[in-house]
Design a protein around this motif. Structure first.
Motif, PDB file in Angstrom:
ATOM      1  N   LEU A  98       0.821  -1.213   0.000  1.00 49.16           N
ATOM      2  CA  LEU A  98       0.000   0.000   0.000  1.00 49.16           C
ATOM      3  C   LEU A  98       0.856   1.265   0.000  1.00 49.16           C
ATOM      4  N   TYR A  99       2.020   1.190   0.626  1.00 48.13           N
ATOM      5  CA  TYR A  99       2.921   2.342   0.585  1.00 48.13           C
ATOM      6  C   TYR A  99       3.385   2.621  -0.840  1.00 48.13           C
ATOM      7  N   GLN A 100       3.675   1.564  -1.614  1.00 45.98           N
ATOM      8  CA  GLN A 100       4.084   1.756  -3.005  1.00 45.98           C
ATOM      9  C   GLN A 100       2.950   2.367  -3.819  1.00 45.98           C
ATOM     10  N   VAL A 101       1.720   1.939  -3.542  1.00 49.33           N
ATOM     11  CA  VAL A 101       0.569   2.543  -4.222  1.00 49.33           C
ATOM     12  C   VAL A 101       0.471   4.020  -3.866  1.00 49.33           C
ATOM     13  N   TRP A 102       0.615   4.308  -2.584  1.00 49.02           N
ATOM     14  CA  TRP A 102       0.542   5.697  -2.119  1.00 49.02           C
ATOM     15  C   TRP A 102       1.653   6.538  -2.739  1.00 49.02           C
ATOM     16  N   ALA A 103       2.877   6.023  -2.777  1.00 47.10           N
ATOM     17  CA  ALA A 103       4.001   6.774  -3.332  1.00 47.10           C
ATOM     18  C   ALA A 103       3.818   7.036  -4.822  1.00 47.10           C
ATOM     19  N   PHE A 104       3.094   6.158  -5.511  1.00 48.45           N
ATOM     20  CA  PHE A 104       2.884   6.347  -6.948  1.00 48.45           C
ATOM     21  C   PHE A 104       1.859   7.437  -7.232  1.00 48.45           C
ATOM     22  N   VAL A 105       0.791   7.476  -6.444  1.00 52.01           N
ATOM     23  CA  VAL A 105      -0.287   8.436  -6.723  1.00 52.01           C
ATOM     24  C   VAL A 105      -0.107   9.759  -6.001  1.00 52.01           C
ATOM     25  N   ALA A 106       0.717   9.815  -4.953  1.00 54.79           N
ATOM     26  CA  ALA A 106       0.846  11.026  -4.139  1.00 54.79           C
ATOM     27  C   ALA A 106       1.289  12.257  -4.926  1.00 54.79           C
ATOM     28  N   PRO A 107       2.253  12.141  -5.864  1.00 56.13           N
ATOM     29  CA  PRO A 107       2.679  13.355  -6.582  1.00 56.13           C
ATOM     30  C   PRO A 107       1.565  14.027  -7.383  1.00 56.13           C
ATOM     31  N   GLY A 108       0.521  13.295  -7.735  1.00 54.59           N
ATOM     32  CA  GLY A 108      -0.574  13.871  -8.513  1.00 54.59           C
ATOM     33  C   GLY A 108      -1.730  14.360  -7.674  1.00 54.59           C
ATOM     34  N   LEU A 109      -1.542  14.434  -6.353  1.00 51.83           N
ATOM     35  CA  LEU A 109      -2.621  14.855  -5.464  1.00 51.83           C
ATOM     36  C   LEU A 109      -2.328  16.221  -4.862  1.00 51.83           C
ATOM     37  N   TYR A 110      -3.376  16.974  -4.629  1.00 54.75           N
ATOM     38  CA  TYR A 110      -3.249  18.236  -3.905  1.00 54.75           C
ATOM     39  C   TYR A 110      -3.011  17.944  -2.419  1.00 54.75           C
ATOM     40  N   SER A 111      -2.542  18.941  -1.712  1.00 59.38           N
ATOM     41  CA  SER A 111      -2.214  18.746  -0.303  1.00 59.38           C
ATOM     42  C   SER A 111      -3.437  18.356   0.512  1.00 59.38           C
ATOM     43  N   HIS A 112      -4.609  18.957   0.191  1.00 59.54           N
ATOM     44  CA  HIS A 112      -5.809  18.598   0.948  1.00 59.54           C
ATOM     45  C   HIS A 112      -6.297  17.196   0.602  1.00 59.54           C
ATOM     46  N   GLU A 113      -5.972  16.720  -0.620  1.00 57.99           N
ATOM     47  CA  GLU A 113      -6.330  15.351  -0.997  1.00 57.99           C
ATOM     48  C   GLU A 113      -5.412  14.347  -0.303  1.00 57.99           C
ATOM     49  N   LYS A 114      -4.144  14.711  -0.132  1.00 51.64           N
ATOM     50  CA  LYS A 114      -3.218  13.832   0.578  1.00 51.64           C
ATOM     51  C   LYS A 114      -3.657  13.640   2.029  1.00 51.64           C
ATOM     52  N   LYS A 115      -4.256  14.690   2.610  1.00 56.29           N
ATOM     53  CA  LYS A 115      -4.766  14.568   3.977  1.00 56.29           C
ATOM     54  C   LYS A 115      -5.881  13.542   4.068  1.00 56.29           C
ATOM     55  N   LEU A 116      -6.557  13.300   2.958  1.00 53.12           N
ATOM     56  CA  LEU A 116      -7.639  12.316   2.944  1.00 53.12           C
ATOM     57  C   LEU A 116      -7.126  10.924   2.631  1.00 53.12           C
ATOM     58  N   VAL A 117      -6.236  10.806   1.630  1.00 54.62           N
ATOM     59  CA  VAL A 117      -5.834   9.495   1.126  1.00 54.62           C
ATOM     60  C   VAL A 117      -5.000   8.723   2.136  1.00 54.62           C
ATOM     61  N   LEU A 118      -3.988   9.363   2.700  1.00 58.05           N
ATOM     62  CA  LEU A 118      -3.097   8.637   3.606  1.00 58.05           C
ATOM     63  C   LEU A 118      -3.824   8.059   4.820  1.00 58.05           C
ATOM     64  N   PRO A 119      -4.671   8.830   5.524  1.00 54.10           N
ATOM     65  CA  PRO A 119      -5.419   8.211   6.626  1.00 54.10           C
ATOM     66  C   PRO A 119      -6.348   7.088   6.170  1.00 54.10           C
ATOM     67  N   LEU A 120      -6.921   7.216   4.957  1.00 56.65           N
ATOM     68  CA  LEU A 120      -7.796   6.159   4.464  1.00 56.65           C
ATOM     69  C   LEU A 120      -7.021   4.888   4.170  1.00 56.65           C
ATOM     70  N   VAL A 121      -5.809   5.020   3.625  1.00 57.43           N
ATOM     71  CA  VAL A 121      -4.985   3.841   3.347  1.00 57.43           C
ATOM     72  C   VAL A 121      -4.638   3.123   4.647  1.00 57.43           C
ATOM     73  N   VAL A 122      -4.218   3.901   5.654  1.00 62.06           N
ATOM     74  CA  VAL A 122      -3.846   3.292   6.933  1.00 62.06           C
ATOM     75  C   VAL A 122      -5.059   2.669   7.620  1.00 62.06           C
ATOM     76  N   SER A 123      -6.163   3.416   7.663  1.00 66.84           N
ATOM     77  CA  SER A 123      -7.346   2.911   8.356  1.00 66.84           C
ATOM     78  C   SER A 123      -7.947   1.701   7.638  1.00 66.84           C
ATOM     79  N   SER A 124      -7.942   1.700   6.299  1.00 66.21           N
ATOM     80  CA  SER A 124      -8.489   0.551   5.576  1.00 66.21           C
ATOM     81  C   SER A 124      -7.662  -0.693   5.832  1.00 66.21           C
ATOM     82  N   THR A 125      -6.338  -0.535   5.942  1.00 66.95           N
ATOM     83  CA  THR A 125      -5.474  -1.683   6.252  1.00 66.95           C
ATOM     84  C   THR A 125      -5.774  -2.232   7.641  1.00 66.95           C
ATOM     85  N   LEU A 126      -5.851  -1.339   8.623  1.00 60.41           N
ATOM     86  CA  LEU A 126      -6.123  -1.771   9.992  1.00 60.41           C
ATOM     87  C   LEU A 126      -7.507  -2.401  10.113  1.00 60.41           C
ATOM     88  N   LEU A 127      -8.488  -1.840   9.417  1.00 60.72           N
ATOM     89  CA  LEU A 127      -9.834  -2.395   9.478  1.00 60.72           C
ATOM     90  C   LEU A 127      -9.903  -3.774   8.828  1.00 60.72           C
TER      91      LEU A 127
END
Length: 261
Positions: A98-127
């Motif tokens: 999931l980190y590799q997925v995040w690192a691939f898409v992160a450069p194309g995201l706005y800062s406010h979108e990154k605030k949404l995606v990263l917590p969702l990736v972590v929380s979806s994994t834990l859930l």
């Protein structure tokens, strides 16, 4: 006097299509390497046989004395534990994937979108892991005990290891995905499909749908059906609360400060 339009923070960050393909290839290779390392470690300890024994423990604990799982296929004693090891390796390496997925898409995201995606990736994994753990420690033992108590005393159940593996993996996926309800609720609210008020109004429909879904996708026993439906209803409430929180902290800057005329 009109104020100048704010500069797009992604301006100048575009890359050629070939560069994206090369980066995607590198990210996939790194993800596969992470899975391969996890597979090698698990193959050494506890080993494929030890992992399958761990997977079968909730069922074996409720079998009649002297009864064990059986193998009806010649290569099942080798193939099934290897499949189990590969699945376990993927789950162990999932954060790295999931980190590799995040690192691939992160450069194309706005800062406010990154605030949404990263917590969702972590929380979806834990859930997802929580759903699998809940299934392993609560659902499978309760279901196994229910089946053994319900079976006639003249029958000695000896499940096939390949069928049990497929059955358990299906349950893991069902409960892992069911525990993603809060993430799904947050995403739907954030992209504007539904509002928080609509989710509150749909609460009764979701409860009915959760019990219907649990009756369809789980074995025909009350324990596993209730064990799926009740957490889904509770997680729906968690999703409503989380959606309100995410809306507050992941709003685009222009949403809080509209440009002056």
């Amino acid at each position: 006097m009109s104020t100048p339009e704010p500069r797009d923070e992604l301006e100048g960050s575009e890359q050629p299509f070939v560069a994206h393909l090369i980066e995607l290839r590198d990210r996939l290779i790194r993800a596969l390497i992470a899975v391969g390392i996890a597979f090698a470690v698990l193959a050494v300890w506890p080993g494929p046989s030890g992992l399958y024994d761990l997977l079968a423990a909730p069922l074996v604990a409720h079998l009649k004395p002297g009864t064990t799982l059986i193998a009806t296929n010649v290569i099942s004693p080798i193939l099934v534990p290897l499949k189990m090891t590969l699945m376990a390796a993927f789950m162990v390496a999932l954060p790295a994937v999931l980190y590799q997925v995040w690192a691939f898409v992160a450069p194309g995201l706005y800062s406010h979108e990154k605030k949404l995606v990263l917590p969702l990736v972590v929380s979806s994994t834990l859930l997802f892991f929580s759903g699998v753990a809940f299934c392993y420690f609560i659902v499978i033992p309760g279901m196994s005990q229910f089946i053994q108590n319900f079976a006639p005393s003249s029958i000695s159940a000896a499940p096939d290891i390949e069928q049990y593996f497929s059955f358990v993996i299906t349950l893991f996926l069902v409960f892992g995905l069911a525990f993603e309800v809060p993430v799904a609720v947050v995403v739907l609210v954030r992209i504007g499909v539904v509002s928080v008020e609509q989710l509150r109004k749909f609460r009764s429909y979701f409860i009915v749908g959760a019990f219907i879904l649990s009756a369809v996708v789980t074995p025909p026993d009350v324990i596993s059906q209730l064990a799926l439906a009740i957490p889904m209803c509770l997680l729906y409430e968690v999703g409503i609360w989380a959606a309100q929180l995410f809306l507050k902290h992941t709003r685009a800057p222009e949403a809080d400060h509209p440009p002056a005329a």
